[in-house]
Design a protein around this motif. Structure first.
Motif, PDB file in Angstrom:
ATOM      1  N   GLU A   1       0.818  -1.212   0.000  1.00  0.00           N
ATOM      2  CA  GLU A   1       0.000   0.000   0.000  1.00  0.00           C
ATOM      3  C   GLU A   1       0.849   1.258   0.000  1.00  0.00           C
ATOM      4  OE1 GLU A   1      -3.920   1.924   2.239  1.00  0.00           O
ATOM      5  OE2 GLU A   1      -3.139  -0.030   2.852  1.00  0.00           O
ATOM      6  N   ASN A   2       2.062   1.190   0.557  1.00  0.00           N
ATOM      7  CA  ASN A   2       2.900   2.405   0.554  1.00  0.00           C
ATOM      8  C   ASN A   2       3.390   2.786  -0.837  1.00  0.00           C
ATOM      9  OD1 ASN A   2       4.940   0.532   0.094  1.00  0.00           O
ATOM     10  ND2 ASN A   2       5.803   0.666   2.154  1.00  0.00           N
ATOM     11  N   SER A   3       3.109   1.931  -1.851  1.00  0.00           N
ATOM     12  CA  SER A   3       3.479   2.265  -3.236  1.00  0.00           C
ATOM     13  C   SER A   3       2.291   2.785  -4.038  1.00  0.00           C
ATOM     14  CB  SER A   3       4.049   1.023  -3.937  1.00  0.00           C
ATOM     15  OG  SER A   3       3.026   0.091  -4.276  1.00  0.00           O
ATOM     16  N   TRP A   4       1.114   2.862  -3.414  1.00  0.00           N
ATOM     17  CA  TRP A   4      -0.091   3.282  -4.127  1.00  0.00           C
ATOM     18  C   TRP A   4      -0.152   4.802  -4.246  1.00  0.00           C
ATOM     19  CZ3 TRP A   4      -4.563   0.261  -1.263  1.00  0.00           C
ATOM     20  CH2 TRP A   4      -4.326  -1.117  -1.350  1.00  0.00           C
ATOM     21  N   GLY A   5      -0.678   5.255  -5.359  1.00  0.00           N
ATOM     22  CA  GLY A   5      -1.000   6.662  -5.539  1.00  0.00           C
ATOM     23  C   GLY A   5      -2.393   6.779  -6.139  1.00  0.00           C
ATOM     24  N   GLY A   6      -3.355   7.176  -5.337  1.00  0.00           N
ATOM     25  CA  GLY A   6      -4.726   7.334  -5.806  1.00  0.00           C
ATOM     26  C   GLY A   6      -5.535   6.050  -5.882  1.00  0.00           C
TER      27      GLY A   6
ATOM     28  N   GLY B   1     -10.994   5.704 -17.052  1.00  0.00           N
ATOM     29  CA  GLY B   1     -10.297   6.837 -17.642  1.00  0.00           C
ATOM     30  C   GLY B   1      -9.406   7.570 -16.658  1.00  0.00           C
ATOM     31  N   PHE B   2      -9.643   7.403 -15.365  1.00  0.00           N
ATOM     32  CA  PHE B   2      -8.809   8.078 -14.363  1.00  0.00           C
ATOM     33  C   PHE B   2      -7.467   7.350 -14.229  1.00  0.00           C
ATOM     34  CE2 PHE B   2     -11.797   5.186 -12.254  1.00  0.00           C
ATOM     35  CZ  PHE B   2     -10.927   4.351 -11.575  1.00  0.00           C
ATOM     36  N   SER B   3      -6.501   8.007 -13.589  1.00  0.00           N
ATOM     37  CA  SER B   3      -5.147   7.461 -13.449  1.00  0.00           C
ATOM     38  C   SER B   3      -4.822   7.151 -11.997  1.00  0.00           C
ATOM     39  CB  SER B   3      -4.110   8.447 -13.995  1.00  0.00           C
ATOM     40  OG  SER B   3      -4.269   8.613 -15.394  1.00  0.00           O
ATOM     41  N   VAL B   4      -3.995   6.133 -11.807  1.00  0.00           N
ATOM     42  CA  VAL B   4      -3.440   5.788 -10.500  1.00  0.00           C
ATOM     43  C   VAL B   4      -1.954   5.503 -10.702  1.00  0.00           C
ATOM     44  CG1 VAL B   4      -5.603   4.831  -9.611  1.00  0.00           C
ATOM     45  CG2 VAL B   4      -3.961   3.317 -10.760  1.00  0.00           C
ATOM     46  N   THR B   5      -1.225   5.437  -9.596  1.00  0.00           N
ATOM     47  CA  THR B   5       0.201   5.116  -9.645  1.00  0.00           C
ATOM     48  C   THR B   5       0.486   3.969  -8.684  1.00  0.00           C
ATOM     49  OG1 THR B   5       0.748   7.420 -10.139  1.00  0.00           O
ATOM     50  CG2 THR B   5       2.542   6.011  -9.392  1.00  0.00           C
TER      51      THR B   5
ATOM     52  N   ARG C   1     -14.398   5.611  -4.677  1.00  0.00           N
ATOM     53  CA  ARG C   1     -15.357   6.204  -5.615  1.00  0.00           C
ATOM     54  C   ARG C   1     -16.233   5.138  -6.258  1.00  0.00           C
ATOM     55  NH1 ARG C   1     -10.893   9.250  -7.380  1.00  0.00           N
ATOM     56  NH2 ARG C   1     -10.805   8.093  -9.359  1.00  0.00           N
ATOM     57  N   CYS C   2     -15.695   3.932  -6.371  1.00  0.00           N
ATOM     58  CA  CYS C   2     -16.435   2.839  -7.024  1.00  0.00           C
ATOM     59  C   CYS C   2     -17.223   1.983  -6.035  1.00  0.00           C
ATOM     60  CB  CYS C   2     -15.473   1.955  -7.809  1.00  0.00           C
ATOM     61  SG  CYS C   2     -14.650   2.808  -9.163  1.00  0.00           S
TER      62      CYS C   2
END
Length: 226
Positions: free
Chosen positions: A113-118, A143-147, A125-126
Motif C-alpha cells: 500500500e505504501n506504493s499506491w497513488g490514488g 479513464g482516471f489514473s493511479v500510480t 469512488r467505485c
C-alpha cells in the motif's frame, strides 16, 4: 510445506506456501482456515463450473526467470462472462496471480500500500457498485489514473465481480458469492494492474500481459485437441 487433517473428512490438506491461510479440501470441498497449530472448517464450497482451461492445480511454469507452481484458483463471474484467477507460488517464495480470460494471460504480484497513488481513492469512488447503489454508481467511469510502484496506469474497465467457486490454497477466504469491485488498469509500456475492494479490504496487483509461450507451462490438464 505443512500438512493438516481436514476437520470435515480427515483427508490431508497441504499448505505449500507459508502465506496461504485458506485452502479447499480436494476430497470434501470444505474450506479450511489455518492457524499456527490447527485448521478449522468454514463450510463446504460450491463445485467449480466446468471450463476448457488447460491449467490446473500443480501446473508449473516460468515468470521473470523464476519457476512457479499453481496452488489455487478462483473462478470469477461478472455480467458479461467468466475468468480464472490462478494463485501461483514462485520458487523464491513470492506469490502472485495468473489471470486467464478468453485465451489471454496476465501475471501480477500484490503491491504494498505504501506504493499506491490514488488507488484507495479510486476504489472508494467505485464503492456504490459493491453496495448496489444504482444512483451512486451512475457516474462511475474508467479513464482516471493511479500510480503503483512508480508506474502510472489508466483505468480501462470497472466491474462488479462475483466468486463462483475456488480450490486449492488461497491467501484469503473466497466463498461462493464473494463480491468485489474490480478495476483493470494499463500502463504506457504494457503494464497491467487490478485494483480490488471487497467492502472491507483493498488490494492492488501489478504485472503485465504475457503470451502463452512465454510462461512455459508444464503439467497441463489433458484436453482433447491439445
Amino acid at each position: 510445506m505443512r500438512k493438516f487433517a481436514c476437520p470435515s473428512c480427515g483427508a490431508d490438506v497441504v499448505f505449500r506456501s507459508a502465506q496461504s491461510v485458506y485452502a479447499v479440501c480436494a476430497y470434501c470441498q470444505s474450506m479450511v482456515v489455518r492457524t499456527d497449530v490447527d485448521v478449522t472448517s468454514l463450510g463446504v464450497m460450491a463445485a467449480l463450473p466446468d471450463d476448457m482451461s488447460p491449467l490446473q492445480l500443480g501446473t508449473g511454469g516460468m515468470f521473470d526467470g523464476q519457476s512457479f507452481t499453481i496452488i489455487g484458483r478462483l473462478k470469477i463471474g461478472w455480467s458479461d462472462g467468466l475468468w480464472n484467477e490462478w494463485h501461483m507460488l514462485m520458487d523464491d517464495g513470492r506469490e502472485g496471480w495468473i489471470g486467464e480470460a478468453q485465451g489471454f494471460f496476465s501475471v501480477s504480484l500484490e503491491a504494498e500500500e505504501n506504493s499506491w497513488g490514488g488507488v484507495r481513492e479510486a476504489l472508494e469512488r467505485c464503492r456504490p457498485l459493491l453496495e448496489g447503489n444504482e444512483t451512486g454508481a451512475a457516474g462511475i467511469r474508467p479513464g482516471f489514473s493511479v500510480t503503483i510502484n512508480g508506474v502510472q496506469l489508466r483505468a480501462v474497465d470497472i466491474k462488479l465481480a462475483t466468486c463462483l467457486g475456488s480450490e486449492g490454497e488461497l491467501p484469503f477466504a473466497a466463498p461462493k458469492g464473494r463480491r468485489t469491485v474490480s478495476i483493470d488498469c494499463v500502463g504506457a509500456d504494457g503494464e497491467f494492474a487490478t485494483l480490488e475492494h471487497d467492502g472491507k479490504e483493498a488490494s492492488a496487483y501489478l504485472g503485465r500481459y504475457l503470451e502463452w509461450d512465454a510462461l512455459r507451462f508444464s503439467n497441463l490438464r489433458p484436453l482433447e485437441g491439445w
